[in-house]
Write a protein that holds these residues in place. Sequence first.
Motif, PDB file in Angstrom:
ATOM      1  N   ALA A  18       0.837  -1.216   0.000  1.00 41.13           N
ATOM      2  CA  ALA A  18       0.000   0.000   0.000  1.00 41.13           C
ATOM      3  C   ALA A  18       0.868   1.260   0.000  1.00 41.13           C
ATOM      4  O   ALA A  18       0.512   2.271  -0.609  1.00 41.13           O
ATOM      5  N   TYR A  19       2.033   1.162   0.672  1.00 38.95           N
ATOM      6  CA  TYR A  19       2.921   2.334   0.674  1.00 38.95           C
ATOM      7  C   TYR A  19       3.328   2.696  -0.747  1.00 38.95           C
ATOM      8  O   TYR A  19       3.321   3.858  -1.149  1.00 38.95           O
ATOM      9  N   PHE A  20       3.682   1.682  -1.525  1.00 31.87           N
ATOM     10  CA  PHE A  20       4.138   1.967  -2.885  1.00 31.87           C
ATOM     11  C   PHE A  20       2.986   2.395  -3.784  1.00 31.87           C
ATOM     12  O   PHE A  20       3.177   3.191  -4.713  1.00 31.87           O
ATOM     13  N   ASP A  21       1.789   1.877  -3.504  1.00 34.85           N
ATOM     14  CA  ASP A  21       0.622   2.381  -4.236  1.00 34.85           C
ATOM     15  C   ASP A  21       0.461   3.872  -3.983  1.00 34.85           C
ATOM     16  O   ASP A  21       0.186   4.652  -4.901  1.00 34.85           O
ATOM     17  N   PHE A  22       0.651   4.257  -2.734  1.00 38.43           N
ATOM     18  CA  PHE A  22       0.556   5.671  -2.391  1.00 38.43           C
ATOM     19  C   PHE A  22       1.652   6.488  -3.082  1.00 38.43           C
ATOM     20  O   PHE A  22       1.400   7.544  -3.673  1.00 38.43           O
ATOM     21  N   VAL A  23       2.876   5.964  -3.028  1.00 34.88           N
ATOM     22  CA  VAL A  23       3.988   6.651  -3.681  1.00 34.88           C
ATOM     23  C   VAL A  23       3.686   6.865  -5.157  1.00 34.88           C
ATOM     24  O   VAL A  23       3.874   7.964  -5.700  1.00 34.88           O
ATOM     25  N   MET A  24       3.177   5.819  -5.805  1.00 31.60           N
ATOM     26  CA  MET A  24       2.896   5.948  -7.232  1.00 31.60           C
ATOM     27  C   MET A  24       1.752   6.926  -7.486  1.00 31.60           C
ATOM     28  O   MET A  24       1.755   7.652  -8.476  1.00 31.60           O
ATOM     29  N   SER A  25       0.780   6.952  -6.589  1.00 33.62           N
ATOM     30  CA  SER A  25      -0.347   7.871  -6.795  1.00 33.62           C
ATOM     31  C   SER A  25       0.098   9.318  -6.612  1.00 33.62           C
ATOM     32  O   SER A  25      -0.565  10.244  -7.063  1.00 33.62           O
ATOM     33  N   GLU A  26       1.228   9.500  -5.954  1.00 32.80           N
ATOM     34  CA  GLU A  26       1.738  10.853  -5.673  1.00 32.80           C
ATOM     35  C   GLU A  26       3.093  11.093  -6.354  1.00 32.80           C
ATOM     36  O   GLU A  26       3.839  11.985  -5.944  1.00 32.80           O
ATOM     37  N   VAL A  27       3.366  10.292  -7.421  1.00 35.14           N
ATOM     38  CA  VAL A  27       4.726  10.286  -7.959  1.00 35.14           C
ATOM     39  C   VAL A  27       5.155  11.659  -8.494  1.00 35.14           C
ATOM     40  O   VAL A  27       6.325  12.050  -8.371  1.00 35.14           O
ATOM     41  N   HIS A  28       4.228  12.395  -9.075  1.00 37.12           N
ATOM     42  CA  HIS A  28       4.563  13.745  -9.553  1.00 37.12           C
ATOM     43  C   HIS A  28       3.964  14.814  -8.642  1.00 37.12           C
ATOM     44  O   HIS A  28       3.941  15.983  -9.006  1.00 37.12           O
ATOM     45  N   GLY A  29       3.464  14.373  -7.464  1.00 42.32           N
ATOM     46  CA  GLY A  29       2.801  15.314  -6.573  1.00 42.32           C
ATOM     47  C   GLY A  29       3.575  15.527  -5.291  1.00 42.32           C
ATOM     48  O   GLY A  29       4.489  16.370  -5.218  1.00 42.32           O
ATOM     49  N   LEU A  30       3.257  14.695  -4.301  1.00 48.55           N
ATOM     50  CA  LEU A  30       3.834  14.879  -2.979  1.00 48.55           C
ATOM     51  C   LEU A  30       5.369  14.850  -2.992  1.00 48.55           C
ATOM     52  O   LEU A  30       6.016  15.664  -2.322  1.00 48.55           O
ATOM     53  N   ARG A  31       5.949  13.912  -3.764  1.00 42.30           N
ATOM     54  CA  ARG A  31       7.407  13.811  -3.759  1.00 42.30           C
ATOM     55  C   ARG A  31       8.039  15.075  -4.351  1.00 42.30           C
ATOM     56  O   ARG A  31       9.079  15.541  -3.867  1.00 42.30           O
ATOM     57  N   ILE A  32       7.397  15.617  -5.362  1.00 39.69           N
ATOM     58  CA  ILE A  32       7.912  16.865  -5.953  1.00 39.69           C
ATOM     59  C   ILE A  32       7.771  18.008  -4.945  1.00 39.69           C
ATOM     60  O   ILE A  32       8.695  18.829  -4.778  1.00 39.69           O
ATOM     61  N   ARG A  33       6.639  18.033  -4.250  1.00 38.41           N
ATOM     62  CA  ARG A  33       6.442  19.046  -3.203  1.00 38.41           C
ATOM     63  C   ARG A  33       7.560  18.949  -2.155  1.00 38.41           C
ATOM     64  O   ARG A  33       8.149  19.956  -1.746  1.00 38.41           O
ATOM     65  N   GLU A  34       7.885  17.714  -1.769  1.00 41.46           N
ATOM     66  CA  GLU A  34       8.978  17.513  -0.794  1.00 41.46           C
ATOM     67  C   GLU A  34      10.307  18.058  -1.327  1.00 41.46           C
ATOM     68  O   GLU A  34      11.059  18.714  -0.606  1.00 41.46           O
ATOM     69  N   LEU A  35      10.575  17.747  -2.598  1.00 44.80           N
ATOM     70  CA  LEU A  35      11.843  18.214  -3.176  1.00 44.80           C
ATOM     71  C   LEU A  35      11.876  19.738  -3.237  1.00 44.80           C
ATOM     72  O   LEU A  35      12.907  20.363  -2.953  1.00 44.80           O
ATOM     73  N   LEU A  36      10.746  20.331  -3.591  1.00 43.48           N
ATOM     74  CA  LEU A  36      10.703  21.797  -3.653  1.00 43.48           C
ATOM     75  C   LEU A  36      10.838  22.409  -2.260  1.00 43.48           C
ATOM     76  O   LEU A  36      11.466  23.463  -2.103  1.00 43.48           O
ATOM     77  N   ASP A  37      10.277  21.711  -1.270  1.00 41.17           N
ATOM     78  CA  ASP A  37      10.462  22.181   0.114  1.00 41.17           C
ATOM     79  C   ASP A  37      11.937  22.113   0.500  1.00 41.17           C
ATOM     80  O   ASP A  37      12.468  23.032   1.144  1.00 41.17           O
ATOM     81  N   GLU A  38      12.595  21.038   0.105  1.00 43.73           N
ATOM     82  CA  GLU A  38      14.043  20.938   0.371  1.00 43.73           C
ATOM     83  C   GLU A  38      14.778  22.091  -0.298  1.00 43.73           C
ATOM     84  O   GLU A  38      15.673  22.708   0.293  1.00 43.73           O
ATOM     85  N   LYS A  39      14.411  22.364  -1.543  1.00 44.39           N
ATOM     86  CA  LYS A  39      15.071  23.461  -2.277  1.00 44.39           C
ATOM     87  C   LYS A  39      14.841  24.804  -1.570  1.00 44.39           C
ATOM     88  O   LYS A  39      15.752  25.638  -1.508  1.00 44.39           O
ATOM     89  N   ASP A  40      13.620  24.973  -1.061  1.00 49.89           N
ATOM     90  CA  ASP A  40      13.321  26.231  -0.341  1.00 49.89           C
ATOM     91  C   ASP A  40      14.252  26.414   0.850  1.00 49.89           C
ATOM     92  O   ASP A  40      14.585  27.540   1.223  1.00 49.89           O
ATOM     93  N   LYS A  41      14.654  25.284   1.425  1.00 52.42           N
ATOM     94  CA  LYS A  41      15.563  25.361   2.574  1.00 52.42           C
ATOM     95  C   LYS A  41      17.027  25.397   2.132  1.00 52.42           C
ATOM     96  O   LYS A  41      17.943  25.254   2.954  1.00 52.42           O
ATOM     97  N   GLY A  42      17.267  25.511   0.826  1.00 53.01           N
ATOM     98  CA  GLY A  42      18.634  25.663   0.345  1.00 53.01           C
ATOM     99  C   GLY A  42      19.301  24.374  -0.077  1.00 53.01           C
ATOM    100  O   GLY A  42      20.471  24.365  -0.466  1.00 53.01           O
ATOM    101  N   ARG A  43      18.586  23.247   0.018  1.00 49.53           N
ATOM    102  CA  ARG A  43      19.176  21.971  -0.383  1.00 49.53           C
ATOM    103  C   ARG A  43      19.109  21.857  -1.912  1.00 49.53           C
ATOM    104  O   ARG A  43      18.166  22.330  -2.537  1.00 49.53           O
ATOM    105  N   LYS A  44      20.117  21.204  -2.477  1.00 51.61           N
ATOM    106  CA  LYS A  44      20.159  21.060  -3.931  1.00 51.61           C
ATOM    107  C   LYS A  44      19.639  19.685  -4.351  1.00 51.61           C
ATOM    108  O   LYS A  44      19.831  18.695  -3.637  1.00 51.61           O
ATOM    109  N   ILE A  45      19.022  19.649  -5.525  1.00 57.67           N
ATOM    110  CA  ILE A  45      18.492  18.401  -6.088  1.00 57.67           C
ATOM    111  C   ILE A  45      19.339  18.022  -7.303  1.00 57.67           C
ATOM    112  O   ILE A  45      19.573  18.853  -8.194  1.00 57.67           O
ATOM    113  N   VAL A  46      19.788  16.793  -7.320  1.00 50.11           N
ATOM    114  CA  VAL A  46      20.636  16.290  -8.411  1.00 50.11           C
ATOM    115  C   VAL A  46      19.878  15.162  -9.110  1.00 50.11           C
ATOM    116  O   VAL A  46      19.392  14.236  -8.454  1.00 50.11           O
ATOM    117  N   GLY A  47      19.757  15.258 -10.431  1.00 50.21           N
ATOM    118  CA  GLY A  47      19.063  14.216 -11.192  1.00 50.21           C
ATOM    119  C   GLY A  47      20.044  13.358 -11.959  1.00 50.21           C
ATOM    120  O   GLY A  47      21.105  13.837 -12.375  1.00 50.21           O
TER     121      GLY A  47
END
Lengths: 425, 425
Positions: free
Chosen positions: B45-74
């Motif tokens: 169920a956790y992974f179902d949730f992750v997939m349902s939020e794959v372009h949502g919550l996880r991106i929000r988290e990354l943007l929150d990290e960026k707001d705090k000055g953390r860098k994202i590397v792809g």
Amino acid sequence: MSNDYRPMWEELGLDLDAHDALLNVLNQGYGDIYLSQQNRPETMAYFDFVMSEVHGLRIRELLDEKDKGRKIVGSYCVFVPEEIVLAADATLVGLCSGADFALEEVENWLPRNTCALIKSSFGFKLGKVCPYLECADMIVGENTCDGKKKAYETFSSLVENLYVMDLPQVKSDPGKTLLAAEFDRFRQAMEHLTGKPITAESLKYGIETVNAKRAALHRLYALRHADPAPISGLDALLANQVSFYDNPARFTESVHKICDELESRIAEKKGVFPEKTPRILVSGCPQAVPNWKLHHIVETSGAVIVGEESCVGERGTRNLTDDTGGTPEEMMEAIVDRYFQINCAIFTPNGDRLDHIRQMAADYKADAVIHYSLQFCQPYLMESLPVENTLKNEGLPALRIETDYSMQDAGQLKTRIEAFIEQLR
Amino acid sequence: MSNDYRPMWEELGLDLDAHDALLNVLNQGYGDIYLSQQNRPETMAYFDFVMSEVHGLRIRELLDEKDKGRKIVGSYCVFVPEEIVLAADATLVGLCSGADFALEEVENWLPRNTCALIKSSFGFKLGKVCPYLECADMIVGENTCDGKKKAYETFSSLVENLYVMDLPQVKSDPGKTLLAAEFDRFRQAMEHLTGKPITAESLKYGIETVNAKRAALHRLYALRHADPAPISGLDALLANQVSFYDNPARFTESVHKICDELESRIAEKKGVFPEKTPRILVSGCPQAVPNWKLHHIVETSGAVIVGEESCVGERGTRNLTDDTGGTPEEMMEAIVDRYFQINCAIFTPNGDRLDHIRQMAADYKADAVIHYSLQFCQPYLMESLPVENTLKNEGLPALRIETDYSMQDAGQLKTRIEAFIEQLR
């Protein structure tokens, strides 16, 4: 070729029937494509002779060298330094890879989506029709493209004496260090093969011999700047192709004889095609004997090919090796410097290749560039799009061709090329 | 995904209509392929949730990290060392490359004969539908295959912040020296990106975090040895896929929860398929989200996939990094040692990969191996023939599949795979 060679071919383990069939196709193709040309330089007679004896006299010479204890080294790439081979008192020859052979059997060994050049090298081995391969004491492969790099893993089970040279992918300091280490390993391998130490004297001889060959070709290239073109692209391509397996000194002399004749022709404004014939620069994948397809189509469609930015052409021969070093170390360094400049598409980035295409187009007064890629050759296919776009943006017409060794697309290619040339008039 | 994310996607520069269409296809595919499975572990169920939020919550988290000055590397490859990224206080995410998108536009930039994975990475950029790519402060490319190596030259004109890592082609001493030099250059680049020095302490944290993630996956892999299989290949593949972009600590915890449940299942002899269901090991090219094609076909054709010898699988995760070093130098050396063992087909020779396939087949009690290659992926296609031949000669049934991301060949593949599985019963 005389039937006298049949025992020699048999002794080399060739499949005589298959080899007869190959030679028939080769002779027929040479007659149709080369001997049908008009206004050829008389001195091309030497190359007609070379081609008529390509699996005969030259193989006899190599076997005579072997009888005297000299080693024969075969290769498929311009990264294999002939200077070092000659310095170890061995002979370097290019191996057959310019025609389809035993294709069905090849596809038991290689993926269908492999370029024609690699398939050809397997076909000549599996079909037992390449006397150069069969008389080689060592075959040198090299990690250029993924296709060749991985194919050599399989090829090693088909031949006994495969040596693989690693190559860098970036022209960085670590990349150059890698190339230097690999050339040094190759030097030791050559000494081991022949039992002869490579000395300052022998390296100097190697460098001078190869430089002389390249200088002769440079002279030929410069004469192709003239309009009308004093020699066809087909004939110049043949000289480049023969440079891979002829005796170096004899080849050099023969090219200079052609150049002498071309100088007279230029003085008389005599060309193979009329002045103002559209002039094409070909850039891309190497074209090994008997891959004359593109040149033949272009030169029977109203244009002349004036230069080849190719391994079988200026990419392979353009830089001389500095011969001023006094010690083996200095000369090895000069050899590394020279080969590290080759603008092969395996390097990333490879912007110098584009600069070279631009320079050649200007020097040769080319009206257009045809980018020639073998199907499934990822490095050159990947470069073909930016090369085409850049040249077009700079006002130089460019046409991308993707093909193989079959003649199935010859009609379609001719239509495209004729339309392209029509726009240049 | 909630509509609340639309302003976020818009701010990232995504094409909202195209992105909606992509998410619809993704959700539909996930429902059809994943949610239709029987007997799934509840903890998925956790992974179902992750997939349902794959372009949502996880991106929000990354943007929150960026707001705090953390860098994202792809990145697009398992050769990019997450240990070093974490040590510089940055976050590593895998970038979208598992589905066709904007194919027509892609073919203006890449040759037609390019593998689906590379085309996909361009498609997601050109179509403006990958929020991971758009929020990355740096994109790390790498000279693995010719396709990627040359494609990055073009990709650099599409993105602003591309860094390319060179890689060796041979597991020699000079090859390892090159990798070490490149990882050190990457360490400096990470320090430069984040402005934070990499210390013994931060490197140790990076190593321990990534090792913990890998160890959790190792635990999951070991549980897949059981018969009946306690988890489907599809679900295990998803865990491998999500490991590339989830928060590492949360991911590790979630995988352990799945493992706890699987241990109970195994004790109860409870599986997703009946005992004695034919067991398949998949080996070959990576399968990025949402490339579930092969697993779906196999597991709806009467077999279960028990392991993946793949970058998205054991090839990518199998070795831990030695964490006993005390200095940054010792830890960097341990990281180089660990990554130099990856049996990617870009290396020549790459015989260890075959040994690993054999070992996995034995460990997982596989009845057969399916070799999965993306069309035009020369390194894996070249290895597929010798891998198939060797396994067959050793008595292990093997099937070579060559495909892409389209569903055009799904019917044909299903027919071949069903016939193959039928022989295993």
